[in-house]
Enzyme design. Structure first.
Site, mmCIF file in Angstrom:
data_model
loop_
_atom_site.group_PDB
_atom_site.id
_atom_site.type_symbol
_atom_site.label_atom_id
_atom_site.label_comp_id
_atom_site.label_asym_id
_atom_site.label_seq_id
_atom_site.Cartn_x
_atom_site.Cartn_y
_atom_site.Cartn_z
ATOM 1 N N LYS A 13 19.212 -13.321 -10.563
ATOM 2 C CA LYS A 13 18.106 -13.579 -11.506
ATOM 3 C C LYS A 13 17.394 -12.271 -11.869
ATOM 4 O O LYS A 13 17.108 -12.013 -13.035
ATOM 5 C CB LYS A 13 17.087 -14.554 -10.885
ATOM 6 C CG LYS A 13 17.680 -15.888 -10.471
ATOM 7 C CD LYS A 13 16.639 -16.814 -9.886
ATOM 8 C CE LYS A 13 15.996 -16.315 -8.611
ATOM 9 N NZ LYS A 13 16.901 -16.187 -7.450
ATOM 10 N N ARG A 88 9.780 -22.992 -8.623
ATOM 11 C CA ARG A 88 10.659 -23.166 -7.469
ATOM 12 C C ARG A 88 10.456 -24.508 -6.806
ATOM 13 O O ARG A 88 11.118 -24.812 -5.819
ATOM 14 C CB ARG A 88 10.299 -22.101 -6.447
ATOM 15 C CG ARG A 88 11.263 -20.973 -6.368
ATOM 16 C CD ARG A 88 10.647 -20.060 -5.357
ATOM 17 N NE ARG A 88 11.584 -19.283 -4.647
ATOM 18 C CZ ARG A 88 11.930 -18.056 -4.999
ATOM 19 N NH1 ARG A 88 11.468 -17.515 -6.076
ATOM 20 N NH2 ARG A 88 12.751 -17.377 -4.248
ATOM 21 N N ARG A 127 22.104 -5.666 -0.562
ATOM 22 C CA ARG A 127 21.120 -5.273 -1.590
ATOM 23 C C ARG A 127 20.169 -4.191 -1.084
ATOM 24 O O ARG A 127 19.736 -4.211 0.053
ATOM 25 C CB ARG A 127 20.293 -6.482 -2.018
ATOM 26 C CG ARG A 127 19.162 -6.064 -2.965
ATOM 27 C CD ARG A 127 18.519 -7.212 -3.626
ATOM 28 N NE ARG A 127 17.970 -8.184 -2.695
ATOM 29 C CZ ARG A 127 17.452 -9.349 -3.082
ATOM 30 N NH1 ARG A 127 17.440 -9.681 -4.345
ATOM 31 N NH2 ARG A 127 16.975 -10.188 -2.194
ATOM 32 N N ARG A 160 14.947 -5.318 1.763
ATOM 33 C CA ARG A 160 13.826 -6.259 1.830
ATOM 34 C C ARG A 160 13.801 -6.946 3.190
ATOM 35 O O ARG A 160 14.859 -7.314 3.698
ATOM 36 C CB ARG A 160 13.955 -7.309 0.715
ATOM 37 C CG ARG A 160 13.407 -6.820 -0.606
ATOM 38 C CD ARG A 160 13.650 -7.726 -1.768
ATOM 39 N NE ARG A 160 13.590 -9.167 -1.537
ATOM 40 C CZ ARG A 160 13.779 -10.079 -2.489
ATOM 41 N NH1 ARG A 160 14.022 -9.691 -3.737
ATOM 42 N NH2 ARG A 160 13.714 -11.361 -2.223
ATOM 43 N N ARG A 171 15.830 -19.020 3.401
ATOM 44 C CA ARG A 171 15.635 -19.053 1.941
ATOM 45 C C ARG A 171 16.625 -20.013 1.288
ATOM 46 O O ARG A 171 16.293 -20.721 0.334
ATOM 47 C CB ARG A 171 15.778 -17.642 1.352
ATOM 48 C CG ARG A 171 14.583 -16.767 1.700
ATOM 49 C CD ARG A 171 14.934 -15.310 1.598
ATOM 50 N NE ARG A 171 15.220 -14.880 0.250
ATOM 51 C CZ ARG A 171 15.917 -13.786 -0.052
ATOM 52 N NH1 ARG A 171 16.432 -13.031 0.903
ATOM 53 N NH2 ARG A 171 16.107 -13.455 -1.301
HETATM 54 P P1 AP5 Z 1 19.419 -10.009 -7.544
HETATM 55 O O1 AP5 Z 1 19.475 -9.787 -9.004
HETATM 56 O O2 AP5 Z 1 18.412 -9.213 -6.741
HETATM 57 O O3 AP5 Z 1 19.314 -11.583 -7.218
HETATM 58 P P2 AP5 Z 1 18.063 -12.561 -7.317
HETATM 59 O O4 AP5 Z 1 18.588 -13.886 -7.748
HETATM 60 O O5 AP5 Z 1 16.960 -11.948 -8.108
HETATM 61 O O6 AP5 Z 1 17.703 -12.620 -5.769
HETATM 62 P P3 AP5 Z 1 16.303 -12.647 -5.040
HETATM 63 O O7 AP5 Z 1 16.641 -12.506 -3.570
HETATM 64 O O8 AP5 Z 1 15.344 -11.641 -5.591
HETATM 65 O O9 AP5 Z 1 15.846 -14.077 -5.346
HETATM 66 P P4 AP5 Z 1 14.822 -14.864 -4.584
HETATM 67 O O10 AP5 Z 1 14.639 -15.987 -5.507
HETATM 68 O O11 AP5 Z 1 15.170 -15.223 -3.185
HETATM 69 O O12 AP5 Z 1 13.639 -13.798 -4.364
HETATM 70 P P5 AP5 Z 1 12.200 -13.679 -4.991
HETATM 71 O O13 AP5 Z 1 11.865 -12.245 -5.077
HETATM 72 O O14 AP5 Z 1 12.051 -14.530 -6.201
HETATM 73 O O15 AP5 Z 1 20.887 -9.724 -6.947
HETATM 74 C C1 AP5 Z 1 21.142 -9.754 -5.555
HETATM 75 C C2 AP5 Z 1 22.132 -8.633 -5.176
HETATM 76 O O16 AP5 Z 1 23.386 -8.911 -5.772
HETATM 77 C C3 AP5 Z 1 21.735 -7.236 -5.688
HETATM 78 O O17 AP5 Z 1 22.126 -6.277 -4.728
HETATM 79 C C4 AP5 Z 1 22.554 -7.049 -6.975
HETATM 80 O O18 AP5 Z 1 22.834 -5.689 -7.245
HETATM 81 C C5 AP5 Z 1 23.791 -7.870 -6.665
HETATM 82 N N1 AP5 Z 1 24.362 -8.554 -7.844
HETATM 83 C C6 AP5 Z 1 23.678 -9.211 -8.829
HETATM 84 N N2 AP5 Z 1 24.542 -9.749 -9.714
HETATM 85 C C7 AP5 Z 1 25.799 -9.437 -9.244
HETATM 86 C C8 AP5 Z 1 27.113 -9.725 -9.721
HETATM 87 N N3 AP5 Z 1 27.332 -10.455 -10.821
HETATM 88 N N4 AP5 Z 1 28.157 -9.254 -8.984
HETATM 89 C C9 AP5 Z 1 27.950 -8.526 -7.836
HETATM 90 N N5 AP5 Z 1 26.720 -8.223 -7.365
HETATM 91 C C10 AP5 Z 1 25.666 -8.673 -8.053
HETATM 92 O O19 AP5 Z 1 11.318 -14.388 -3.855
HETATM 93 C C11 AP5 Z 1 11.115 -13.780 -2.578
HETATM 94 C C12 AP5 Z 1 10.090 -14.584 -1.792
HETATM 95 O O20 AP5 Z 1 8.825 -14.587 -2.500
HETATM 96 C C13 AP5 Z 1 10.402 -16.086 -1.599
HETATM 97 O O21 AP5 Z 1 11.255 -16.306 -0.493
HETATM 98 C C14 AP5 Z 1 8.992 -16.659 -1.410
HETATM 99 O O22 AP5 Z 1 8.495 -16.409 -0.125
HETATM 100 C C15 AP5 Z 1 8.161 -15.846 -2.414
HETATM 101 N N6 AP5 Z 1 8.136 -16.467 -3.753
HETATM 102 C C16 AP5 Z 1 8.544 -15.891 -4.937
HETATM 103 N N7 AP5 Z 1 8.383 -16.741 -5.959
HETATM 104 C C17 AP5 Z 1 7.864 -17.885 -5.445
HETATM 105 C C18 AP5 Z 1 7.513 -19.141 -5.989
HETATM 106 N N8 AP5 Z 1 7.668 -19.389 -7.302
HETATM 107 N N9 AP5 Z 1 7.014 -20.092 -5.158
HETATM 108 C C19 AP5 Z 1 6.853 -19.865 -3.844
HETATM 109 N N10 AP5 Z 1 7.185 -18.696 -3.246
HETATM 110 C C20 AP5 Z 1 7.685 -17.715 -4.038
#
Ligand code: AP5
Length: 216
Positions: A13, A88, A127, A160, A171
Protein backbone atom coordinates in the site's frame (compact mmCIF):
# COMPACT_ATOMS: atom_id res chain seq x y z
CA UNK A 1 -10.00 10.95 -7.35
CA UNK A 2 -10.65 9.92 -3.73
CA UNK A 3 -9.02 6.53 -3.22
CA UNK A 4 -8.51 4.00 -0.45
CA UNK A 5 -5.69 1.43 -0.67
CA UNK A 6 -6.78 -1.70 1.18
CA UNK A 7 -4.67 -4.78 1.81
CA UNK A 8 -2.80 -6.76 4.46
CA UNK A 9 0.38 -5.45 6.08
CA UNK A 10 3.19 -5.60 3.54
CA UNK A 11 0.90 -5.87 0.51
CA UNK A 12 2.49 -2.74 -0.97
CA UNK A 13 0.00 0.00 0.00
CA UNK A 14 2.77 2.44 0.94
CA UNK A 15 4.88 1.62 -2.14
CA UNK A 16 1.94 1.91 -4.56
CA UNK A 17 0.49 4.94 -2.74
CA UNK A 18 3.76 6.80 -3.21
CA UNK A 19 3.84 5.96 -6.95
CA UNK A 20 0.22 7.08 -7.36
CA UNK A 21 0.98 10.34 -5.54
CA UNK A 22 3.96 10.99 -7.84
CA UNK A 23 1.99 10.20 -11.00
CA UNK A 24 -1.23 12.05 -10.21
CA UNK A 25 -0.29 14.63 -7.59
CA UNK A 26 -2.90 13.51 -5.06
CA UNK A 27 -1.53 13.53 -1.49
CA UNK A 28 -0.95 10.14 0.12
CA UNK A 29 -2.27 10.06 3.68
CA UNK A 30 -0.81 7.18 5.66
CA UNK A 31 -2.20 6.86 9.19
CA UNK A 32 0.77 4.58 10.00
CA UNK A 33 3.28 7.29 8.94
CA UNK A 34 1.40 10.01 10.88
CA UNK A 35 1.33 7.83 14.03
CA UNK A 36 5.02 6.88 13.65
CA UNK A 37 5.93 10.57 13.30
CA UNK A 38 4.06 11.26 16.58
CA UNK A 39 6.03 8.44 18.25
CA UNK A 40 9.35 9.79 16.92
CA UNK A 41 8.48 13.33 18.10
CA UNK A 42 7.53 12.03 21.57
CA UNK A 43 4.17 13.85 21.63
CA UNK A 44 1.36 12.85 24.03
CA UNK A 45 -0.28 10.97 21.16
CA UNK A 46 3.02 9.29 20.32
CA UNK A 47 3.54 8.10 23.90
CA UNK A 48 0.04 6.66 23.98
CA UNK A 49 0.24 4.74 20.69
CA UNK A 50 3.88 3.56 20.81
CA UNK A 51 3.29 0.31 22.80
CA UNK A 52 0.10 -0.47 20.82
CA UNK A 53 1.91 -0.16 17.48
CA UNK A 54 5.03 -2.06 18.61
CA UNK A 55 2.78 -5.01 19.59
CA UNK A 56 1.09 -4.94 16.17
CA UNK A 57 -2.32 -4.02 17.59
CA UNK A 58 -4.71 -1.41 16.21
CA UNK A 59 -4.84 2.12 17.62
CA UNK A 60 -8.36 3.01 18.91
CA UNK A 61 -10.82 4.12 16.21
CA UNK A 62 -11.54 7.54 17.75
CA UNK A 63 -7.85 8.53 17.70
CA UNK A 64 -7.39 7.53 14.06
CA UNK A 65 -10.68 9.11 12.96
CA UNK A 66 -9.62 12.39 14.61
CA UNK A 67 -6.33 12.35 12.67
CA UNK A 68 -8.05 11.61 9.35
CA UNK A 69 -10.79 14.21 9.85
CA UNK A 70 -8.16 16.91 10.42
CA UNK A 71 -5.99 15.78 7.51
CA UNK A 72 -8.86 15.53 4.99
CA UNK A 73 -9.84 19.12 5.79
CA UNK A 74 -6.48 20.23 4.33
CA UNK A 75 -6.50 22.38 1.19
CA UNK A 76 -4.26 19.81 -0.61
CA UNK A 77 -7.01 17.14 -0.36
CA UNK A 78 -9.63 19.10 -2.29
CA UNK A 79 -8.75 17.64 -5.72
CA UNK A 80 -8.32 14.11 -4.42
CA UNK A 81 -6.41 11.95 -1.94
CA UNK A 82 -5.02 8.47 -1.40
CA UNK A 83 -5.72 6.85 1.98
CA UNK A 84 -3.07 4.26 2.91
CA UNK A 85 -3.81 2.07 5.95
CA UNK A 86 -7.18 3.65 6.70
CA UNK A 87 -9.95 2.61 7.18
CA UNK A 88 -9.08 -0.61 8.99
CA UNK A 89 -12.30 -1.39 10.87
CA UNK A 90 -16.01 -1.10 10.03
CA UNK A 91 -16.47 1.84 12.48
CA UNK A 92 -13.57 3.64 10.74
CA UNK A 93 -15.18 3.03 7.33
CA UNK A 94 -18.50 4.38 8.60
CA UNK A 95 -16.71 7.35 10.17
CA UNK A 96 -14.98 8.07 6.87
CA UNK A 97 -18.31 8.06 5.02
CA UNK A 98 -19.62 10.62 7.50
CA UNK A 99 -16.52 12.86 7.25
CA UNK A 100 -16.75 12.86 3.45
CA UNK A 101 -20.52 13.38 3.40
CA UNK A 102 -20.16 16.43 5.65
CA UNK A 103 -17.86 18.04 3.08
CA UNK A 104 -19.95 16.96 0.05
CA UNK A 105 -17.45 14.31 -1.04
CA UNK A 106 -17.48 10.53 -1.51
CA UNK A 107 -14.97 7.78 -2.26
CA UNK A 108 -14.22 7.09 -5.94
CA UNK A 109 -12.90 3.56 -5.37
CA UNK A 110 -11.24 1.17 -2.94
CA UNK A 111 -8.23 -0.56 -4.50
CA UNK A 112 -7.75 -3.91 -2.77
CA UNK A 113 -4.18 -5.23 -3.15
CA UNK A 114 -4.32 -9.03 -2.85
CA UNK A 115 -1.19 -10.84 -1.63
CA UNK A 116 -0.71 -14.17 0.19
CA UNK A 117 0.38 -14.23 3.84
CA UNK A 118 3.57 -16.10 2.88
CA UNK A 119 4.60 -13.28 0.54
CA UNK A 120 3.68 -10.65 3.16
CA UNK A 121 6.04 -12.24 5.71
CA UNK A 122 8.87 -12.33 3.12
CA UNK A 123 8.34 -8.67 2.30
CA UNK A 124 8.04 -7.37 5.86
CA UNK A 125 11.06 -9.22 7.21
CA UNK A 126 13.27 -7.56 4.56
CA UNK A 127 11.74 -4.08 4.68
CA UNK A 128 13.82 -1.07 5.69
CA UNK A 129 12.28 2.39 6.15
CA UNK A 130 13.91 5.81 6.15
CA UNK A 131 13.77 7.27 9.66
CA UNK A 132 13.52 10.78 8.18
CA UNK A 133 11.34 10.74 5.03
CA UNK A 134 9.54 7.34 5.39
CA UNK A 135 10.81 6.09 1.98
CA UNK A 136 10.41 2.30 1.70
CA UNK A 137 13.17 -0.18 0.72
CA UNK A 138 13.66 -3.94 0.72
CA UNK A 139 17.02 -5.59 1.38
CA UNK A 140 16.57 -7.93 -1.58
CA UNK A 141 14.08 -6.38 -4.01
CA UNK A 142 14.69 -2.66 -3.54
CA UNK A 143 18.05 -2.12 -1.86
CA UNK A 144 19.36 1.43 -1.36
CA UNK A 145 22.47 2.49 -3.33
CA UNK A 146 24.47 2.66 -0.08
CA UNK A 147 23.63 0.15 2.66
CA UNK A 148 21.64 1.68 5.52
CA UNK A 149 21.32 5.11 3.86
CA UNK A 150 18.23 6.58 2.15
CA UNK A 151 18.77 7.36 -1.58
CA UNK A 152 16.38 10.31 -1.36
CA UNK A 153 17.35 12.25 1.78
CA UNK A 154 20.45 10.52 3.19
CA UNK A 155 18.50 9.52 6.33
CA UNK A 156 19.26 6.37 8.32
CA UNK A 157 17.35 3.25 7.25
CA UNK A 158 15.78 1.31 10.10
CA UNK A 159 13.68 -1.80 10.63
CA UNK A 160 10.24 -0.93 12.00
CA UNK A 161 9.66 -2.34 15.51
CA UNK A 162 6.43 -3.94 14.24
CA UNK A 163 8.32 -5.88 11.55
CA UNK A 164 9.57 -8.38 14.17
CA UNK A 165 8.09 -11.89 13.56
CA UNK A 166 5.73 -11.86 16.59
CA UNK A 167 4.39 -8.39 15.71
CA UNK A 168 3.90 -9.45 12.07
CA UNK A 169 1.82 -12.42 13.27
CA UNK A 170 -0.31 -10.11 15.43
CA UNK A 171 -0.81 -7.60 12.59
CA UNK A 172 -1.96 -10.39 10.26
CA UNK A 173 -4.40 -11.61 12.92
CA UNK A 174 -5.77 -8.07 13.33
CA UNK A 175 -6.08 -7.79 9.55
CA UNK A 176 -8.05 -11.03 9.26
CA UNK A 177 -10.38 -10.14 12.14
CA UNK A 178 -10.86 -6.38 11.87
CA UNK A 179 -9.92 -5.25 8.36
CA UNK A 180 -10.81 -8.12 5.99
CA UNK A 181 -14.58 -7.52 6.61
CA UNK A 182 -14.13 -4.20 4.77
CA UNK A 183 -13.85 -6.15 1.50
CA UNK A 184 -17.54 -7.13 1.73
CA UNK A 185 -18.45 -3.67 3.09
CA UNK A 186 -17.05 -1.92 0.00
CA UNK A 187 -18.14 -4.64 -2.43
CA UNK A 188 -21.73 -3.99 -1.32
CA UNK A 189 -21.26 -0.32 -2.14
CA UNK A 190 -19.86 -1.11 -5.61
CA UNK A 191 -16.54 0.54 -4.77
CA UNK A 192 -14.18 -2.45 -4.57
CA UNK A 193 -11.49 -2.79 -7.30
CA UNK A 194 -9.23 -5.82 -6.60
CA UNK A 195 -5.73 -6.07 -8.09
CA UNK A 196 -3.21 -8.91 -7.92
CA UNK A 197 -0.41 -7.62 -5.69
CA UNK A 198 1.91 -10.62 -6.12
CA UNK A 199 3.80 -9.35 -9.18
CA UNK A 200 6.66 -6.87 -9.46
CA UNK A 201 6.11 -3.30 -8.22
CA UNK A 202 5.71 -2.01 -11.82
CA UNK A 203 3.21 -4.78 -12.68
CA UNK A 204 1.06 -3.99 -9.66
CA UNK A 205 1.27 -0.26 -10.47
CA UNK A 206 0.07 -0.95 -14.04
CA UNK A 207 -2.89 -2.99 -12.74
CA UNK A 208 -3.86 -0.12 -10.41
CA UNK A 209 -3.61 2.40 -13.26
CA UNK A 210 -5.93 0.22 -15.34
CA UNK A 211 -8.51 0.28 -12.55
CA UNK A 212 -8.22 4.06 -12.24
CA UNK A 213 -8.51 4.56 -16.00
CA UNK A 214 -11.74 2.53 -15.97
CA UNK A 215 -13.21 4.95 -13.41
CA UNK A 216 -12.75 8.04 -15.55
P1 AP5 B 1 4.94 -1.61 1.77
O1 AP5 B 1 4.64 -0.78 0.58
O2 AP5 B 1 5.69 -0.96 2.92
O3 AP5 B 1 3.61 -2.35 2.29
P2 AP5 B 1 2.38 -1.78 3.12
O4 AP5 B 1 1.17 -2.49 2.63
O5 AP5 B 1 2.38 -0.29 3.12
O6 AP5 B 1 2.79 -2.36 4.54
P3 AP5 B 1 2.67 -1.73 5.98
O7 AP5 B 1 3.40 -2.71 6.88
O8 AP5 B 1 3.15 -0.31 6.03
O9 AP5 B 1 1.16 -1.82 6.22
P4 AP5 B 1 0.46 -1.79 7.54
O10 AP5 B 1 -0.92 -1.63 7.09
O11 AP5 B 1 0.72 -2.95 8.45
O12 AP5 B 1 1.21 -0.60 8.32
P5 AP5 B 1 0.74 0.85 8.72
O13 AP5 B 1 1.92 1.73 8.68
O14 AP5 B 1 -0.50 1.25 7.99
O15 AP5 B 1 5.78 -2.89 1.27
C1 AP5 B 1 6.31 -3.84 2.19
C2 AP5 B 1 7.70 -4.31 1.72
O16 AP5 B 1 7.55 -5.03 0.51
C3 AP5 B 1 8.68 -3.16 1.39
O17 AP5 B 1 9.98 -3.57 1.76
C4 AP5 B 1 8.60 -3.01 -0.13
O18 AP5 B 1 9.80 -2.51 -0.69
C5 AP5 B 1 8.27 -4.42 -0.57
N1 AP5 B 1 7.38 -4.50 -1.74
C6 AP5 B 1 6.27 -3.74 -1.99
N2 AP5 B 1 5.69 -4.13 -3.14
C7 AP5 B 1 6.45 -5.18 -3.61
C8 AP5 B 1 6.35 -6.01 -4.76
N3 AP5 B 1 5.36 -5.89 -5.65
N4 AP5 B 1 7.30 -6.98 -4.91
C9 AP5 B 1 8.31 -7.14 -3.99
N5 AP5 B 1 8.44 -6.36 -2.89
C10 AP5 B 1 7.53 -5.40 -2.71
O19 AP5 B 1 0.28 0.60 10.24
C11 AP5 B 1 1.23 0.32 11.27
C12 AP5 B 1 0.52 0.33 12.62
O20 AP5 B 1 -0.05 1.64 12.87
C13 AP5 B 1 -0.69 -0.62 12.76
O21 AP5 B 1 -0.28 -1.94 13.11
C14 AP5 B 1 -1.49 0.08 13.87
O22 AP5 B 1 -0.93 -0.14 15.13
C15 AP5 B 1 -1.32 1.56 13.51
N6 AP5 B 1 -2.36 2.04 12.58
C16 AP5 B 1 -2.15 2.61 11.34
N7 AP5 B 1 -3.32 2.92 10.76
C17 AP5 B 1 -4.30 2.56 11.63
C18 AP5 B 1 -5.71 2.59 11.59
N8 AP5 B 1 -6.36 3.07 10.51
N9 AP5 B 1 -6.40 2.12 12.66
C19 AP5 B 1 -5.77 1.63 13.74
N10 AP5 B 1 -4.42 1.55 13.85
C20 AP5 B 1 -3.69 2.01 12.80
Amino acid sequence: MNLVLLGPPGSGKGTQGELLAQRHGWPKLSTGDILREAVAAGTELGKKVEPIMAAGDLVPDEIVLGIVRERLAGEDCREGFILDGFPRTIPQAEGLEEILRESGRALSAVIEIRVSEEEVVRRLSGRRTCSQCNAIYHVEWKPPREEGVCDICGGKLVQRPDDRPEAIRERLREYREQTAPLVAFYEKRGLLRPVDGAGKVEEVAAAIEQQIAALR
